[in-house]
Design a protein around this motif. Structure first.
Motif, PDB file in Angstrom:
ATOM      1  N   THR A  86       0.842  -1.206   0.000  1.00 47.04           N
ATOM      2  CA  THR A  86       0.000   0.000   0.000  1.00 47.04           C
ATOM      3  C   THR A  86       0.869   1.245   0.000  1.00 47.04           C
ATOM      4  O   THR A  86       1.853   1.315   0.736  1.00 47.04           O
ATOM      5  CB  THR A  86      -0.917   0.026   1.237  1.00 47.04           C
ATOM      6  N   MET A  87       0.487   2.219  -0.822  1.00 52.81           N
ATOM      7  CA  MET A  87       1.158   3.520  -0.841  1.00 52.81           C
ATOM      8  C   MET A  87       0.192   4.538  -0.231  1.00 52.81           C
ATOM      9  O   MET A  87      -0.889   4.772  -0.754  1.00 52.81           O
ATOM     10  CB  MET A  87       1.509   3.925  -2.272  1.00 52.81           C
ATOM     11  N   ALA A  88       0.578   5.127   0.905  1.00 57.05           N
ATOM     12  CA  ALA A  88      -0.278   6.070   1.615  1.00 57.05           C
ATOM     13  C   ALA A  88       0.107   7.502   1.266  1.00 57.05           C
ATOM     14  O   ALA A  88       1.284   7.872   1.346  1.00 57.05           O
ATOM     15  CB  ALA A  88      -0.175   5.846   3.117  1.00 57.05           C
ATOM     16  N   LEU A  89      -0.879   8.299   0.879  1.00 53.17           N
ATOM     17  CA  LEU A  89      -0.679   9.697   0.499  1.00 53.17           C
ATOM     18  C   LEU A  89      -1.412  10.586   1.495  1.00 53.17           C
ATOM     19  O   LEU A  89      -2.484  10.231   1.995  1.00 53.17           O
ATOM     20  CB  LEU A  89      -1.208   9.941  -0.914  1.00 53.17           C
ATOM     21  N   ALA A  90      -0.856  11.770   1.762  1.00 50.46           N
ATOM     22  CA  ALA A  90      -1.340  12.585   2.878  1.00 50.46           C
ATOM     23  C   ALA A  90      -2.261  13.730   2.486  1.00 50.46           C
ATOM     24  O   ALA A  90      -2.464  14.645   3.286  1.00 50.46           O
ATOM     25  CB  ALA A  90      -0.145  13.132   3.668  1.00 50.46           C
ATOM     26  N   GLN A  91      -2.851  13.716   1.293  1.00 49.49           N
ATOM     27  CA  GLN A  91      -3.788  14.783   0.958  1.00 49.49           C
ATOM     28  C   GLN A  91      -4.965  14.768   1.943  1.00 49.49           C
ATOM     29  O   GLN A  91      -5.424  13.694   2.355  1.00 49.49           O
ATOM     30  CB  GLN A  91      -4.323  14.631  -0.463  1.00 49.49           C
ATOM     31  N   HIS A  92      -5.429  15.973   2.309  1.00 54.60           N
ATOM     32  CA  HIS A  92      -6.448  16.092   3.349  1.00 54.60           C
ATOM     33  C   HIS A  92      -7.688  16.816   2.819  1.00 54.60           C
ATOM     34  O   HIS A  92      -7.808  17.078   1.608  1.00 54.60           O
ATOM     35  CB  HIS A  92      -5.873  16.823   4.567  1.00 54.60           C
ATOM     36  N   ALA A  93      -8.614  17.142   3.747  1.00 49.76           N
ATOM     37  CA  ALA A  93      -9.898  17.709   3.343  1.00 49.76           C
ATOM     38  C   ALA A  93      -9.750  19.041   2.622  1.00 49.76           C
ATOM     39  O   ALA A  93     -10.471  19.319   1.652  1.00 49.76           O
ATOM     40  CB  ALA A  93     -10.791  17.880   4.576  1.00 49.76           C
ATOM     41  N   ASP A  94      -8.812  19.885   3.082  1.00 49.77           N
ATOM     42  CA  ASP A  94      -8.610  21.176   2.413  1.00 49.77           C
ATOM     43  C   ASP A  94      -8.077  20.974   0.996  1.00 49.77           C
ATOM     44  O   ASP A  94      -8.439  21.715   0.081  1.00 49.77           O
ATOM     45  CB  ASP A  94      -7.647  22.037   3.227  1.00 49.77           C
ATOM     46  N   ASP A  95      -7.205  19.985   0.810  1.00 53.71           N
ATOM     47  CA  ASP A  95      -6.701  19.665  -0.525  1.00 53.71           C
ATOM     48  C   ASP A  95      -7.849  19.238  -1.439  1.00 53.71           C
ATOM     49  O   ASP A  95      -7.862  19.559  -2.631  1.00 53.71           O
ATOM     50  CB  ASP A  95      -5.663  18.540  -0.455  1.00 53.71           C
ATOM     51  N   GLN A  96      -8.809  18.504  -0.863  1.00 52.07           N
ATOM     52  CA  GLN A  96      -9.946  18.052  -1.673  1.00 52.07           C
ATOM     53  C   GLN A  96     -10.785  19.230  -2.149  1.00 52.07           C
ATOM     54  O   GLN A  96     -11.220  19.269  -3.305  1.00 52.07           O
ATOM     55  CB  GLN A  96     -10.804  17.077  -0.847  1.00 52.07           C
ATOM     56  N   VAL A  97     -11.008  20.221  -1.266  1.00 49.20           N
ATOM     57  CA  VAL A  97     -11.762  21.408  -1.668  1.00 49.20           C
ATOM     58  C   VAL A  97     -11.027  22.142  -2.792  1.00 49.20           C
ATOM     59  O   VAL A  97     -11.627  22.557  -3.788  1.00 49.20           O
ATOM     60  CB  VAL A  97     -11.989  22.355  -0.477  1.00 49.20           C
ATOM     61  N   GLU A  98      -9.708  22.292  -2.632  1.00 51.77           N
ATOM     62  CA  GLU A  98      -8.913  22.961  -3.666  1.00 51.77           C
ATOM     63  C   GLU A  98      -9.024  22.227  -4.995  1.00 51.77           C
ATOM     64  O   GLU A  98      -9.133  22.848  -6.060  1.00 51.77           O
ATOM     65  CB  GLU A  98      -7.451  23.021  -3.235  1.00 51.77           C
ATOM     66  N   THR A  99      -9.012  20.903  -4.935  1.00 51.84           N
ATOM     67  CA  THR A  99      -9.094  20.097  -6.157  1.00 51.84           C
ATOM     68  C   THR A  99     -10.422  20.312  -6.867  1.00 51.84           C
ATOM     69  O   THR A  99     -10.477  20.448  -8.094  1.00 51.84           O
ATOM     70  CB  THR A  99      -8.905  18.599  -5.811  1.00 51.84           C
ATOM     71  N   TYR A 146      -6.482  10.604   4.974  1.00 48.31           N
ATOM     72  CA  TYR A 146      -6.730  11.884   5.647  1.00 48.31           C
ATOM     73  C   TYR A 146      -7.717  12.788   4.911  1.00 48.31           C
ATOM     74  O   TYR A 146      -7.829  13.973   5.250  1.00 48.31           O
ATOM     75  CB  TYR A 146      -5.404  12.642   5.824  1.00 48.31           C
ATOM     76  N   LEU A 147      -8.463  12.276   3.952  1.00 43.60           N
ATOM     77  CA  LEU A 147      -9.341  13.145   3.169  1.00 43.60           C
ATOM     78  C   LEU A 147     -10.477  13.767   3.993  1.00 43.60           C
ATOM     79  O   LEU A 147     -11.084  14.740   3.562  1.00 43.60           O
ATOM     80  CB  LEU A 147      -9.933  12.385   1.975  1.00 43.60           C
ATOM     81  N   ALA A 148     -10.752  13.224   5.166  1.00 47.41           N
ATOM     82  CA  ALA A 148     -11.788  13.808   6.026  1.00 47.41           C
ATOM     83  C   ALA A 148     -11.195  14.687   7.120  1.00 47.41           C
ATOM     84  O   ALA A 148     -11.919  15.200   7.977  1.00 47.41           O
ATOM     85  CB  ALA A 148     -12.630  12.698   6.655  1.00 47.41           C
ATOM     86  N   LEU A 149      -9.885  14.885   7.108  1.00 49.76           N
ATOM     87  CA  LEU A 149      -9.189  15.622   8.165  1.00 49.76           C
ATOM     88  C   LEU A 149      -8.668  16.944   7.617  1.00 49.76           C
ATOM     89  O   LEU A 149      -8.101  16.988   6.531  1.00 49.76           O
ATOM     90  CB  LEU A 149      -8.021  14.773   8.683  1.00 49.76           C
ATOM     91  N   GLY A 150      -8.868  18.032   8.370  1.00 51.18           N
ATOM     92  CA  GLY A 150      -8.457  19.345   7.909  1.00 51.18           C
ATOM     93  C   GLY A 150      -7.007  19.675   8.227  1.00 51.18           C
ATOM     94  O   GLY A 150      -6.414  19.125   9.166  1.00 51.18           O
ATOM     95  N   SER A 151      -6.450  20.602   7.464  1.00 51.13           N
ATOM     96  CA  SER A 151      -5.055  21.006   7.638  1.00 51.13           C
ATOM     97  C   SER A 151      -4.796  21.598   9.024  1.00 51.13           C
ATOM     98  O   SER A 151      -3.766  21.318   9.650  1.00 51.13           O
ATOM     99  CB  SER A 151      -4.680  22.025   6.559  1.00 51.13           C
ATOM    100  N   ALA A 152      -5.715  22.429   9.521  1.00 49.93           N
ATOM    101  CA  ALA A 152      -5.508  23.063  10.828  1.00 49.93           C
ATOM    102  C   ALA A 152      -5.412  22.024  11.930  1.00 49.93           C
ATOM    103  O   ALA A 152      -4.574  22.146  12.845  1.00 49.93           O
ATOM    104  CB  ALA A 152      -6.646  24.038  11.111  1.00 49.93           C
ATOM    105  N   GLN A 153      -6.245  20.997  11.868  1.00 49.48           N
ATOM    106  CA  GLN A 153      -6.208  19.937  12.892  1.00 49.48           C
ATOM    107  C   GLN A 153      -4.897  19.171  12.822  1.00 49.48           C
ATOM    108  O   GLN A 153      -4.314  18.814  13.864  1.00 49.48           O
ATOM    109  CB  GLN A 153      -7.374  18.973  12.683  1.00 49.48           C
TER     110      GLN A 153
END
Length: 323
Positions: A119-132, A164-171
């Protein structure tokens, strides 16, 4: 003490082990690497991609080496050439180079006796998803683009995941600070020459102020779009069975314009890794609908190559570059 959110986010995630974390040294990948090491001790490796695009690249690499040594996490450093080709954006060039390098690094780890990475784990998060999604909207994307980043998929013999797609950058940053874990800030993140940075630094603050729950609502919309995109792919596979691959012109003409566009997008993406622009697809549809004689030629730029007619079918090819 409550469990940090960066660790709690991995509950329910059952990756195939061993796994590797794409580790840049930034806050997000630092949090993911720490959390994975806590949750799956002895089953985690780190892969750092040195793009060589800025002077700070050597600083990032040195930080990653020191942190992995302190955490006793095996690290593989890969240097890539991420300079864009003609007609390619710097962001796209870096992204493509990064994903290719991660896949190669996984194979190298297995060949080197470090254990086959599953498995390859990537760290994009919820804020990244909004930007996308905002970026997709700015480009007039269809449902596949509005679905944003997928939480998991398979490619090149690997499971890929974004836990981490459900987790925000600030957290994420708050948890790292509370745990006393250091990270490096990429100075290029403030460079507004890059489209994503303009969205992050100029658009996102206003959206967050006007709609405090924007990350959660975009996540729901993305999930709906992902479901619609899956249904469109199911329909495209059915239509591709009837048109053939490469597609027969008469079979394509028997479809409605919407289904013809859908199956052509799917064929180009799945068979050739190409995504036509809206203008290219519209031109192709127009040519196909008018193709009623043997002498009607089709030769249209699509992606990095061309669609051309060969008797009763159309096919895509990428001509060699003459140097």
């Amino acid at each position: 003490m409550a469990e940090p959110a960066i660790l709690a986010a991995l509950k329910g995630w059952q990756p195939a082990l061993p796994l590797a974390v794409a580790y840049s040294g930034g806050a997000d990948s630092t949090a993911l690497l720490w959390a994975c090491q806590q949750r799956y001790p002895g089953q985690v490796q780190a892969i750092h991609i040195n793009h060589g695009l800025q002077a700070a690249a050597s600083i990032f690499e040195a930080h990653c080496r020191a942190q992995c040594a302190a955490w006793d996490v095996p690290l593989q450093v890969v240097t890539v050439d991420a300079h864009p080709q003609s007609g390619q954006s710097p962001e796209d060039a870096a992204r493509i180079a990064r994903y290719q390098a991660l896949a190669r690094a996984a194979w190298t780890a297995a060949e080197g006796g470090q254990g086959g990475i599953q498995t390859m784990a990537l760290a994009q998060h919820a804020d990244d998803q909004v930007e996308t999604v905002v970026l997709a909207l700015s480009r007039g994307a269809g449902v596949a683009g509005l679905a944003g980043m997928r939480p998991q998929w398979e490619r090149a013999g690997l499971h890929w995941a974004r836990p981490y797609l459900a987790l925000g950058s600030a957290q994420i940053r708050a948890d790292l600070t509370a745990l006393g874990i250091a990270w490096v800030e990429d100075p290029s993140n403030t460079d507004t020459r890059y489209t994503r940075n303009r969205i992050r630094n100029q658009v996102m603050p206003g959206l967050a102020q006007a709609f405090p729950q924007i990350a959660q609502t975009v996540a729901r919309s993305s999930a709906h779009a992902a479901q619609a995109a899956e249904l469109l792919d199911d329909l495209a596979r059915m239509d591709l069975d009837s048109t053939g691959a490469p597609p027969r012109i008469r079979a394509l003409q028997a479809l409605s314009a919407a289904r013809m566009a859908n199956v052509l997008r799917y064929w180009l993406r799945s068979a050739h890794g190409q995504t036509p622009s809206a203008a290219q697809l519209a031109q192709l549809l127009s040519q196909l609908q008018r193709c009623t004689t043997r002498g009607h030629q089709i030769h249209i730029k699509v992606g990095l190559g061309y669609i051309q007619r060969h008797r009763d079918v159309i096919d895509w090819y990428n001509p060699p570059v003459l140097v």
